[in-house]
Design a protein around this motif. Structure first.
Motif, mmCIF file in Angstrom:
data_model
loop_
_atom_site.group_PDB
_atom_site.id
_atom_site.type_symbol
_atom_site.label_atom_id
_atom_site.label_comp_id
_atom_site.label_asym_id
_atom_site.label_seq_id
_atom_site.Cartn_x
_atom_site.Cartn_y
_atom_site.Cartn_z
ATOM 1 N N ASP A 7 0.842 -1.202 0.000
ATOM 2 C CA ASP A 7 0.000 0.000 0.000
ATOM 3 C C ASP A 7 0.871 1.243 0.000
ATOM 4 O O ASP A 7 1.921 1.281 0.663
ATOM 5 N N ILE A 8 0.430 2.273 -0.712
ATOM 6 C CA ILE A 8 1.161 3.547 -0.781
ATOM 7 C C ILE A 8 0.274 4.648 -0.223
ATOM 8 O O ILE A 8 -0.877 4.813 -0.648
ATOM 9 N N ASP A 9 0.781 5.405 0.748
ATOM 10 C CA ASP A 9 -0.040 6.470 1.340
ATOM 11 C C ASP A 9 0.158 7.785 0.606
ATOM 12 O O ASP A 9 0.890 7.861 -0.394
ATOM 13 N N GLY A 10 -0.489 8.824 1.086
ATOM 14 C CA GLY A 10 -0.452 10.119 0.426
ATOM 15 C C GLY A 10 0.913 10.768 0.421
ATOM 16 O O GLY A 10 1.172 11.683 -0.375
ATOM 17 N N ASP A 11 1.792 10.342 1.310
ATOM 18 C CA ASP A 11 3.145 10.889 1.359
ATOM 19 C C ASP A 11 4.117 10.115 0.472
ATOM 20 O O ASP A 11 5.319 10.411 0.453
ATOM 21 N N ARG A 42 9.268 -2.613 -7.385
ATOM 22 C CA ARG A 42 8.351 -1.464 -7.385
ATOM 23 C C ARG A 42 8.934 -0.281 -6.628
ATOM 24 O O ARG A 42 8.881 0.855 -7.086
ATOM 25 N N ILE A 43 9.475 -0.550 -5.451
ATOM 26 C CA ILE A 43 10.045 0.517 -4.629
ATOM 27 C C ILE A 43 11.142 1.246 -5.398
ATOM 28 O O ILE A 43 11.209 2.491 -5.410
ATOM 29 N N ALA A 44 12.008 0.493 -6.051
ATOM 30 C CA ALA A 44 13.140 1.085 -6.755
ATOM 31 C C ALA A 44 12.731 1.816 -8.026
ATOM 32 O O ALA A 44 13.333 2.847 -8.387
ATOM 33 N N SER A 45 11.690 1.321 -8.712
ATOM 34 C CA SER A 45 11.383 1.832 -10.054
ATOM 35 C C SER A 45 10.287 2.887 -10.108
ATOM 36 O O SER A 45 10.250 3.692 -11.046
ATOM 37 N N GLU A 46 9.396 2.908 -9.141
ATOM 38 C CA GLU A 46 8.273 3.857 -9.228
ATOM 39 C C GLU A 46 8.653 5.195 -8.598
ATOM 40 O O GLU A 46 8.975 5.273 -7.400
ATOM 41 N N ASP A 47 8.581 6.231 -9.402
ATOM 42 C CA ASP A 47 8.978 7.570 -8.937
ATOM 43 C C ASP A 47 8.097 8.081 -7.811
ATOM 44 O O ASP A 47 8.541 8.874 -6.977
ATOM 45 N N GLY A 48 6.845 7.648 -7.771
ATOM 46 C CA GLY A 48 5.925 8.135 -6.739
ATOM 47 C C GLY A 48 6.194 7.569 -5.355
ATOM 48 O O GLY A 48 5.628 8.039 -4.361
ATOM 49 N N ILE A 49 7.048 6.561 -5.277
ATOM 50 C CA ILE A 49 7.372 5.953 -3.976
ATOM 51 C C ILE A 49 8.641 6.606 -3.435
ATOM 52 O O ILE A 49 9.709 6.523 -4.033
ATOM 53 N N ARG A 50 8.532 7.267 -2.260
ATOM 54 C CA ARG A 50 9.673 7.967 -1.659
ATOM 55 C C ARG A 50 10.482 7.065 -0.728
ATOM 56 O O ARG A 50 11.642 7.329 -0.430
ATOM 57 N N VAL A 194 10.178 1.965 20.855
ATOM 58 C CA VAL A 194 9.028 2.845 21.055
ATOM 59 C C VAL A 194 7.926 2.084 21.769
ATOM 60 O O VAL A 194 7.971 0.849 21.860
ATOM 61 N N PRO A 195 6.932 2.776 22.315
ATOM 62 C CA PRO A 195 5.831 2.058 22.981
ATOM 63 C C PRO A 195 5.188 1.026 22.052
ATOM 64 O O PRO A 195 5.081 1.246 20.840
ATOM 65 N N GLN A 196 4.791 -0.079 22.649
ATOM 66 C CA GLN A 196 4.173 -1.160 21.890
ATOM 67 C C GLN A 196 3.001 -0.648 21.058
ATOM 68 O O GLN A 196 2.175 0.130 21.529
ATOM 69 N N GLY A 197 2.944 -1.051 19.803
ATOM 70 C CA GLY A 197 1.861 -0.662 18.917
ATOM 71 C C GLY A 197 2.122 0.596 18.118
ATOM 72 O O GLY A 197 1.295 0.974 17.270
ATOM 73 N N THR A 198 3.274 1.253 18.342
ATOM 74 C CA THR A 198 3.556 2.509 17.637
ATOM 75 C C THR A 198 4.721 2.401 16.662
ATOM 76 O O THR A 198 5.134 3.388 16.076
ATOM 77 N N ALA A 199 5.271 1.209 16.488
ATOM 78 C CA ALA A 199 6.459 1.065 15.646
ATOM 79 C C ALA A 199 6.189 1.465 14.198
ATOM 80 O O ALA A 199 7.029 2.101 13.559
ATOM 81 N N LEU A 200 5.025 1.093 13.661
ATOM 82 C CA LEU A 200 4.722 1.391 12.261
ATOM 83 C C LEU A 200 4.656 2.894 12.019
ATOM 84 O O LEU A 200 5.272 3.412 11.073
ATOM 85 N N ASP A 201 3.932 3.613 12.863
ATOM 86 C CA ASP A 201 3.825 5.064 12.681
ATOM 87 C C ASP A 201 5.184 5.741 12.843
ATOM 88 O O ASP A 201 5.518 6.679 12.103
ATOM 89 N N THR A 202 5.975 5.272 13.796
ATOM 90 C CA THR A 202 7.298 5.860 14.012
ATOM 91 C C THR A 202 8.198 5.613 12.806
ATOM 92 O O THR A 202 8.953 6.498 12.383
ATOM 93 N N ALA A 203 8.129 4.413 12.271
ATOM 94 C CA ALA A 203 8.949 4.076 11.109
ATOM 95 C C ALA A 203 8.550 4.912 9.896
ATOM 96 O O ALA A 203 9.411 5.396 9.139
ATOM 97 N N LYS A 204 7.248 5.102 9.709
ATOM 98 C CA LYS A 204 6.781 5.935 8.594
ATOM 99 C C LYS A 204 7.279 7.369 8.737
ATOM 100 O O LYS A 204 7.710 8.003 7.758
ATOM 101 N N ALA A 205 7.204 7.878 9.952
ATOM 102 C CA ALA A 205 7.651 9.255 10.204
ATOM 103 C C ALA A 205 9.135 9.399 9.891
ATOM 104 O O ALA A 205 9.583 10.423 9.345
ATOM 105 N N TRP A 206 9.924 8.377 10.211
ATOM 106 C CA TRP A 206 11.360 8.440 9.923
ATOM 107 C C TRP A 206 11.604 8.459 8.418
ATOM 108 O O TRP A 206 12.433 9.239 7.922
#
Length: 725
Positions: A7-11, A42-50, A194-206
């Motif tokens: 999945d690709i988010d708005g960022d 996909r990650i390497a080739s698609e320009d829209g994926i940062r 990080v607190p349990q359950g927050t790893a995904l959001d923290t990783a995205k922010a990084w």
């Protein structure tokens, strides 16, 4: 079905959620490899994926590593023959190449770890540019492959050393040691806790905040290993110079994987990462090509897991968890069983003939729980667990118990008396389990009105640490009793084997031969130090005389006397019987009396009793250590084979698991039955014939072994069809 949701988010950040279908835990198999390969493209080739974040879609954790059934299929060619190391290299290097593609894809990739992350799962994480882990007391990370005869083969031996330094990484990899999130951060294996359950959001922010952080430290010019590495670095040279002899001593040169790991680390540390991972895969392929690896994987992982998941449980029986346990006997064994039962959430009535003994048993529970404080155990949880244990001398307090385990004195009459009194309170419909190491279950079952509800449940000491439970079926034991016992073992998170009734059952009977053969050699005038060193070099935890002291020479003598009484003229006496009786007469009872085959000076180190040379003079012609090892090994092998022929064992799987986890049979073999299959049954028969001619009928091959040798059958594979031939 796909193993990765993309999945690709708005960022522009892609989230790769791993959820391998049909598996309780994510594992690496061919579908996952193909899906990750496509995702990296996909990650390497698609320009829209940062950038990207890798996470798990399973509550069970992040990833457990390689699917070992898939790995096993890689070790067999189309013709059923074992492929060469070169063929295996071509297969295993695929994963190393894949992880290398991930870390060089040109975009930042973070890993969000929630729950267990071990083996190939941690190797995947280390190939990411950022590792974020949720802080949970249940989360463990590490590379435990060495415990099943392998070593990290997905770049783990190269990346872990580059992250935390060679010395620390070797310590963890050579022991297969796991670590918690905080320790992983301290070791630099993960970047953030990080607190349990927050790893995904923290990783995205990084990833969002670091769009150019797409290069690993070891790909930056001038990178240096933490602590240093290379042939001219004194610390690195010193580390490797110490690691090799320490590993050789620890493994007694029996294990392939630890030495291969040291070679891969040494050579890889002086090369760029692309060459280093090739070196790792070459050594990994060499280890995997040897039968040792597949034998260890089969017994220590695949069959062990199958046993724990109920492979021997009657399929038609409903689940029967224990809620209230009647624990009869509050000695070390009973108190240990009470401890693990209370930890599993059961109410435990700890019964003994004297209240002081019962209270002492509960004190043991408290002592064991206190050792776990700070290791997943809180004071509140400890108090709650301890409150579930009720010491008593009143049979009436057993009312309401749905399972009974008896661990009173090893005497048929005493056990029968207790058994009958318990039945008066609970009724014969309750399942009754006897924890005995030698007494026949069918005989003990006569004291219970419904022998179909009577079963043997043999624990090993210390219960809190020993992983195996031997379930023994009497002649009339029914499926409900089997299911109840196995469900109990599952609740306390132990590994069960199921065997049929026999004096000594399987584990005690076969383990005893190791000690007996050591004593036989003492009687022959063989140097006790040679005997002990031979046992250790064979891969046993300690020598036969040392373990004889641990279990007690006095107990061994009592077992012999009981067997003589039971079997009468059918009993075949051994010289070891006389020696043990002589030692008992001298008051040398074993470690418990501070004197046995060894002396145990207060405040000093144990040593072999010098008086042995006076009682049993050494012969002028001493055998070499290989001859001693052979006798100690084959005396165990033939007894295991007899148990199989007699029907005490129904499967080689139970035999291998029981040997390794029950009495510490050399793990490098994969167990006695795996070892006999590997060296060849015809070879086993030839060696046994030679030993029988030299040392007596106790080594004589069984009829079944001779038939297997003639037909080409093995324990894990039936005889080839003559028609097909």
């Amino acid at each position: 079905m796909s193993t990765i949701a993309f999945d690709i988010d708005g960022d522009g950040i892609a989230t790769l959620t791993i959820d391998v279908p049909g598996q309780s835990m994510n594992v690496i198999g061919p579908d996952f490899i193909a899906d990750l390969d496509a995702a990296i493209t996909r990650i390497a080739s698609e320009d829209g994926i940062r950038g990207a974040v890798i996470a798990s879609g399973k509550d069970s954790g992040f990833m457990a590593g390689m699917d070992l059934k898939y790995f096993g299929s890689m070790l067999a060619s189309a013709e059923g023959e074992r492929p060469s190391p070169a063929d295996i290299f071509d297969k295993v290097f695929v994963l190393n190449q894949l992880f290398r593609r991930l870390e060089t894809c040109g975009k930042p990739v973070a890993c969000a770890i929630e729950g267990t992350c071990v083996g190939g799962g941690l190797e995947l994480a280390m190939a990411c540019h950022r590792r974020v882990v949720g802080d949970s007391p249940k989360t463990q990370l590490g590379l435990p492959e060495i415990l099943i005869g392998l070593f990290p083969g997905g770049g783990g031996s190269q990346r872990m050393t580059r992250l935390m330094g060679v010395q620390a990484a070797l310590m963890y990899m050579l022991q297969g040691k796991l670590f918690r999130p905080a320790e992983a951060a301290m070791l630099k294996v993960v970047d953030e806790v990080v607190p349990q359950g927050t790893a995904l959001d923290t990783a995205k922010a990084w990833v969002k905040a670091n769009p150019t952080a797409s290069v690993q430290p070891w790909d930056v010019k001038g990178f240096k290993f933490p602590g240093g590495a290379g042939g001219f670095n004194p610390a690195f040279v010193q580390t490797m110079a110490a690691a090799v002899p320490m590993t050789v001593k620890q493994t007694q040169r029996n294990m392939n994987a630890p030495i291969a790991l040291l070679s891969a680390v040494y050579e890889g540390a002086i090369l760029p990462i692309d060459q280093a991972i090739r070196i790792e895969s070459k050594y990994f392929a060499k280890v995997a090509a040897d039968p040792q690896a597949s034998n260890m994987i089969r017994s220590l992982f695949v069959n062990k897991q199958a046993a724990e998941r109920g492979a021997r449980r009657p399929k038609d029986q409903p689940k029967a968890p224990t809620r209230k346990l009647a624990m009869l006997g509050a000695g070390m064994m009973g108190a240990g069983i009470a401890t693990v039962a209370a930890q599993a959430g059961m109410e435990v009535v700890l019964f003994d003939r004297d209240q002081a003994y019962a209270e002492k048993g509960k004190a043991h529970v408290e002592e064991q729980l206190s050792k776990r404080l700070g290791k997943g155990m809180t004071p509140e949880k400890m108090a709650e667990t301890l409150a579930r244990v009720t010491p008593t001398t009143d049979y009436a307090a057993l009312a309401g118990a749905d399972f009974v385990i008896e661990a009173v004195f090893e005497d048929v009459a005493i056990k029968a008396e207790v058994t009958k009194k318990v039945e008066e309170v609970l009724g014969a419909d309750t399942i009754f389990g006897s924890n005995t190491s030698t007494l026949p279950i069918s005989k003990l079952a006569k004291a219970w009105s419904k022998p179909e509800n009577f079963i043997g449940i043999h624990f090993f000491s210390p219960v809190e640490k020993m992983p195996l439970v031997e379930i023994i079926l009497g002649k009339e034991t029914g499926p409900a009793a089997i299911a109840k016992a196995l469900d109990f073992v599952s609740q306390i998170k132990k590994t069960p084997i199921v065997v049929n009734d026999s004096r000594g059952f399987y584990t005690s009977r076969c383990f005893g031969t190791y000690v007996q053969e050591g004593v036989e050699m003492v009687a022959e005038g063989i140097n006790p130090a040679l005997i002990e060193n031979g046992g250790r070099q064979l891969g046993m935890p300690v020598g036969p005389l040392a373990v004889g002291d641990e279990v007690s020479i006095e107990l061994g003598n009592k077992i012999v006397l009981a067997a003589k009484k039971e079997l009468g003229d059918a009993y075949v006496p051994q010289r070891s019987d006389e020696l043990m009786a002589q030692m008992v007469e001298l008051g040398r009872l074993g470690r418990k009396s501070a004197k046995g085959w060894y002396d145990y000076p207060e405040g000093g180190k144990k040593h072999l009793w010098p008086g042995l040379a006076d009682l049993f003079p050494l012969t002028a012609d001493q055998p070499d250590v290989e001859a001693v090892k052979e006798r100690l090994l084959y005396r165990q092998l033939i007894e295991c084979a007899r148990c199989f022929e007699e029907g005490v064992l129904e499967t080689p799987e139970d035999g291998d698991i029981g040997a390794i986890f029950g009495w510490g049979f050399a793990p490098w073999t994969g167990g006695p039955f795996s070892h006999m299959d590997t060296v060849g049954i015809a070879h086993v028969v030839a060696v046994l014939d030679r030993l029988a001619a030299a040392h007596g009928e106790r080594f004589a091959p069984t009829k079944q072994l001779r038939e297997m040798a003639a037909s080409g059958a093995t324990f894990y594979r039936p005889a080839p069809s003559r028609a097909a031939a």
